[in-house]
Enzyme design. Structure first.
Site, PDB file in Angstrom:
ATOM      1  N   ASP A 328       0.888  -1.140   0.000  1.00  0.00           N
ATOM      2  CA  ASP A 328       0.000   0.000   0.000  1.00  0.00           C
ATOM      3  C   ASP A 328       0.939   1.206   0.000  1.00  0.00           C
ATOM      4  OD1 ASP A 328      -2.408   1.517   0.631  1.00  0.00           O
ATOM      5  OD2 ASP A 328      -1.480   1.781   2.588  1.00  0.00           O
ATOM      6  N   ASP A 521      -1.118  -0.387   6.096  1.00  0.00           N
ATOM      7  CA  ASP A 521      -1.284   0.220   7.410  1.00  0.00           C
ATOM      8  C   ASP A 521      -2.701   0.029   7.939  1.00  0.00           C
ATOM      9  OD1 ASP A 521      -2.615   1.865   5.715  1.00  0.00           O
ATOM     10  OD2 ASP A 521      -1.732   3.721   6.425  1.00  0.00           O
ATOM     11  N   ASP A 525      -7.289  -0.771   3.821  1.00  0.00           N
ATOM     12  CA  ASP A 525      -6.752  -1.987   3.225  1.00  0.00           C
ATOM     13  C   ASP A 525      -6.813  -3.213   4.139  1.00  0.00           C
ATOM     14  OD1 ASP A 525      -4.693  -1.450   4.942  1.00  0.00           O
ATOM     15  OD2 ASP A 525      -3.367  -0.650   3.400  1.00  0.00           O
TER      16      ASP A 525
HETATM   17  P1  ADP Z   1      -3.465   4.515  -0.167  1.00  0.00           P
HETATM   18  O1  ADP Z   1      -3.937   3.405  -0.994  1.00  0.00           O
HETATM   19  O2  ADP Z   1      -2.328   5.238  -0.820  1.00  0.00           O
HETATM   20  O3  ADP Z   1      -3.113   4.120   1.224  1.00  0.00           O
HETATM   21  P2  ADP Z   1      -6.156   5.400   0.451  1.00  0.00           P
HETATM   22  O4  ADP Z   1      -6.836   4.255  -0.202  1.00  0.00           O
HETATM   23  O5  ADP Z   1      -6.151   5.448   1.923  1.00  0.00           O
HETATM   24  O6  ADP Z   1      -4.654   5.575  -0.087  1.00  0.00           O
HETATM   25  O7  ADP Z   1      -6.802   6.745  -0.080  1.00  0.00           O
HETATM   26  C1  ADP Z   1      -6.843   6.975  -1.468  1.00  0.00           C
HETATM   27  C2  ADP Z   1      -7.209   8.371  -1.810  1.00  0.00           C
HETATM   28  O8  ADP Z   1      -8.545   8.627  -1.410  1.00  0.00           O
HETATM   29  C3  ADP Z   1      -6.381   9.416  -1.134  1.00  0.00           C
HETATM   30  O9  ADP Z   1      -5.211   9.680  -1.832  1.00  0.00           O
HETATM   31  C4  ADP Z   1      -7.332  10.603  -1.148  1.00  0.00           C
HETATM   32  O10 ADP Z   1      -7.278  11.243  -2.400  1.00  0.00           O
HETATM   33  C5  ADP Z   1      -8.700   9.972  -0.989  1.00  0.00           C
HETATM   34  N1  ADP Z   1      -9.145   9.971   0.408  1.00  0.00           N
HETATM   35  C6  ADP Z   1      -9.332   8.872   1.204  1.00  0.00           C
HETATM   36  N2  ADP Z   1      -9.782   9.232   2.403  1.00  0.00           N
HETATM   37  C7  ADP Z   1      -9.842  10.585   2.418  1.00  0.00           C
HETATM   38  C8  ADP Z   1     -10.214  11.554   3.395  1.00  0.00           C
HETATM   39  N3  ADP Z   1     -10.599  11.221   4.618  1.00  0.00           N
HETATM   40  N4  ADP Z   1     -10.173  12.863   3.034  1.00  0.00           N
HETATM   41  C9  ADP Z   1      -9.769  13.218   1.800  1.00  0.00           C
HETATM   42  N5  ADP Z   1      -9.410  12.363   0.856  1.00  0.00           N
HETATM   43  C10 ADP Z   1      -9.440  11.061   1.133  1.00  0.00           C
HETATM   44 MG    MG Z   2      -3.244   3.342   3.173  1.00  0.00          MG
END
Ligand code: ADP
Ligand code: MG
Length: 628
Positions: A328, A521, A525
């Site tokens: 991730d 983390d 996921d």
């Molecule tokens: P990663 O896969 O890199 O860990 P996430 O799946 O947690 O990222 O989140 C993906 C995207 O969704 C973030 O880059 C953001 O653009 C958007 N996002 C997720 N949660 C939030 C939130 N609480 N506020 C704003 N944007 C969010």
């Molecule tokens: Mg993440």
């Protein structure tokens, strides 16, 4: 040495002394028999009792049975032949017990070693009452109470520093020897040792929910999840013991029968009975039975020493075959500590936009939300916010002061039908819409962890064929991070469900026998963590859900530890295989020698105890597999 081991040692010494004394005693006939019976019973009574119990419970075939039949048989044979040679039977029992004693000592010692390494269980917490410190059971401290941790003491409960500053030794948790400096406002996890200053902490969890308790739980339960190699051993034993008993019986009956029928030079049935009994002694599978679980146990201990918690020997085995590692991005390869870099195209005052964002994000635990709240600088007033709805991988919507507010990525804006202005800056963009109108965006940036690049390289060196990064973040950010780190494959703009789909595709495509590890983390996921062959979670920053769902936990969130865990698992597994091959090899050789009449009971028991001691010593090496 515990009491039981001491008693055993006393029995061994007593029996040995008696045996030695009897060697010089000029007694013959029945008196001789009864005299030898004394050391025999001193050293072997428990084996005889266990064998009898086994027969009563119809679980006949175990090593107690083998030893009992072999030694009783040898004594009966000596009695029948009138040779008076009982020494052998007593000595066989004696050496067997020496082996058992050594084994229990070694197992106890390595267990103690591991719990010493894991010596993080706090005995008390200091609570200040009327200006005096009082020691209380950590279990009794409520969440939000203030505790005092003095230099030299363990932090008993997770909390936030409210007063004081100090350096913490986190070695027991992370394997990291550098102390960590903490001051007011910093989070402190239990299990660290406070080194320099007095700290006052406001607890954020109950003791039972704190890091220490969780880790101890994990380690204590780790050995209950059995690996395939261990299963192999129990299946093996189920077939093996009856098989050797059958073979021994055949050895005792068939050649004399053939001799009597004139098909074979008759060597006399006593010879064959003796060989059959020796065969039983030689067949004892102790080395195998004990050394394999011990190797895994030591391997898990070695890994936890390096700051990697492995929740079971099956995962250690799986780790050793890791070919694909899927990461991730946010919080795993990047620090997940975002910083607001700019506010662009705002239709209102920048501060107002940020305030709306912070309020809408007030309930989210996503690193992005945390950074926005941090940039806002104040505690968001939750009374102003209602209808908070978070969509994993997209963002949040909420009602703030009666206005509908949306904060999230391109996908969220598209779903809401809001036209947005793309951002040219480098970083993650949080678009804002207020009452269905585009209101500008907040540009935030995350930094790659300092060890991420080295981690990817180390994985390649450890034999991982493919590294993949999955992220919900925008394409531009994802591609830049992937290129910087040298990840083979990258998929961006994924929703949590898409991540599961990607991992399932990779699982379906991987070659048989290869294992896929997912490192995350736990934010957006956790389902993938449990779907992968091996789920690896960040322990320090990761969510509790991640630590629950994961099979392996990296205590200090350092991705470099993944390669290390793989190396430790390989070393441990190779020790396991060495022991299997060595023990079975020597065993077979011995059995053949015995059947041919080339080895006697002495040699058989020496071989057995010798192999066991070597195998156990070899197993303990796994404890040090994490060094260097
Ligand atoms: P990663 O896969 O890199 O860990 P996430 O799946 O947690 O990222 O989140 C993906 C995207 O969704 C973030 O880059 C953001 O653009 C958007 N996002 C997720 N949660 C939030 C939130 N609480 N506020 C704003 N944007 C969010
Ligand atoms: Mg993440």
């Amino acid at each position: 040495m515990n009491k039981k081991q001491k008693r055993m040692l006393a029995r061994i010494l007593l029996a040995a002394a008696l045996l030695l004394a009897l060697a010089f005693a000029p007694v013959e006939g029945w008196p001789r028999f009864f005299l030898y019976l004394v050391p025999y019973l001193v050293i072997g009574y428990d084996i005889l009792r266990k064998a009898a119990r086994g027969i009563r419970n119809r679980q006949v075939f175990d090593e107690n049975f083998l030893m009992a039949v072999a030694t009783v048989g040898a004594i009966a044979l000596a009695l029948y032949e009138g040779s008076g040679d009982y020494t052998e039977a007593v000595a066989v029992m004696l050496f067997y017990q020496v082996g058992e004693w050594f084994q229990s000592y070694a197992v106890g010692k390595s267990r103690r070693n591991i719990s010493q390494l894991m010596d993080i269980r706090p005995d008390y917490a200091n609570v200040e009452r009327d200006g005096r410190l009082e020691r209380v059971d950590p279990d009794e401290v409520a969440v939000g109470a203030v505790i005092v941790v003095q230099p030299g003491e363990k932090v008993p409960i997770d909390g936030v520093v409210t007063e004081g500053s100090s350096a913490l030794n986190t070695a027991a948790l992370t394997g990291e020897s550098l102390p960590r400096d903490v001051g007011v406002g910093d989070e402190v996890v239990s299990g660290c040792v406070n080194m320099t200053g007095v700290l006052k902490l406001r607890t954020t969890r109950e003791f039972g929910e704190s890091t220490v308790s969780k880790i101890l739980d994990l380690v204590e339960n780790a050995s209950s999840r059995k690996s395939r190699s261990e299963d192999f051993i129990s299946r093996f034993a189920r077939v093996y013991t009856p098989a050797v008993c059958g073979a021994a019986l055949a050895l005792a009956v068939l050649p004399p029968l053939a001799g009597a029928l004139g098909l074979w030079p008759d060597a006399g049935w006593e010879t064959w009975a003796y060989r059959a009994l020796t065969f039983l002694v030689a067949s004892c599978p102790c080395a195998l039975v004990i050394s394999i679980p011990l190797s895994f146990f030591a391997g898990i201990g070695g890994a936890s020493r390096a700051g990697v918690l492995v929740k079971g020997s099956n995962y250690l085995e799986a780790l050793s075959r890791t070919r694909i590692v899927v990461f991730d991005k946010t919080g795993t390869l990047t620090r997940g500590v975002f910083e607001v870099r700019g506010i662009h195209h705002s239709r209102m005052k920048d501060e107002t936009l940020l305030e709306y964002a912070a309020l809408a994000e007030s309930a989210s635990s996503h690193p992005i939300a945390q950074s926005i709240r941090r940039a806002y600088g104040r505690e968001p007033d939750r009374a102003r916010v209602t209808d908070i709805r978070e969509t994993g991988g997209s963002g949040v919507t909420a009602t703030v002061d009666g206005h509908t507010v949306a904060a999230g990525n391109d996908r969220l804006m598209e779903r809401l039908g809001v036209e947005y202005i793309p951002c040219r800056g480098a970083g993650t963009v949080v678009h804002m819409a207020v009452d269905g109108q585009y209101a500008g965006h907040i540009l935030i940036a995350d930094v790659v962890k300092p060890t991420s690049k080295a981690a990817i390289r180390a994985l390649k060196e450890a034999g991982v064929r493919e590294t993949v990064m999955l992220t919900g973040d925008a394409r531009a950010v994802a591609d830049r991070v992937a290129a910087e780190l040298g990840v083979d494959e990258v998929h961006s703009q994924l929703l949590p469900a898409d991540k599961v789909e990607q991992v399932e595709r990779l699982l379906a495509e991987k070659p048989a026998g290869a294992r896929l590890a997912f490192v995350g983390d736990g934010i957006n996921d956790a389902p993938v963590l449990s779907r992968a062959d091996i789920g690896i979670a960040m322990g320090a920053m990761g969510s509790d859900a991640a630590i629950e769902a994961a099979d392996v936990v990296l205590m200090d969130d350092d991705p470099l530890k993944i390669a290390k865990a793989i190396r430790i698992s390989r070393k441990c597994l190779s020790i396991v295989y060495q022991n299997i091959v060595f023990a079975i090899g020597v065993k077979l050789a011995c059995l053949v020698l015995v059947a041919l009449g080339l080895a006697n009971m002495w040699l058989a028991i020496f071989a057995d105890v010798g192999v066991m001691i070597l195998a156990v010593l070899n197993a303990i090496r796994a404890l040090f597999a994490g060094r260097g």
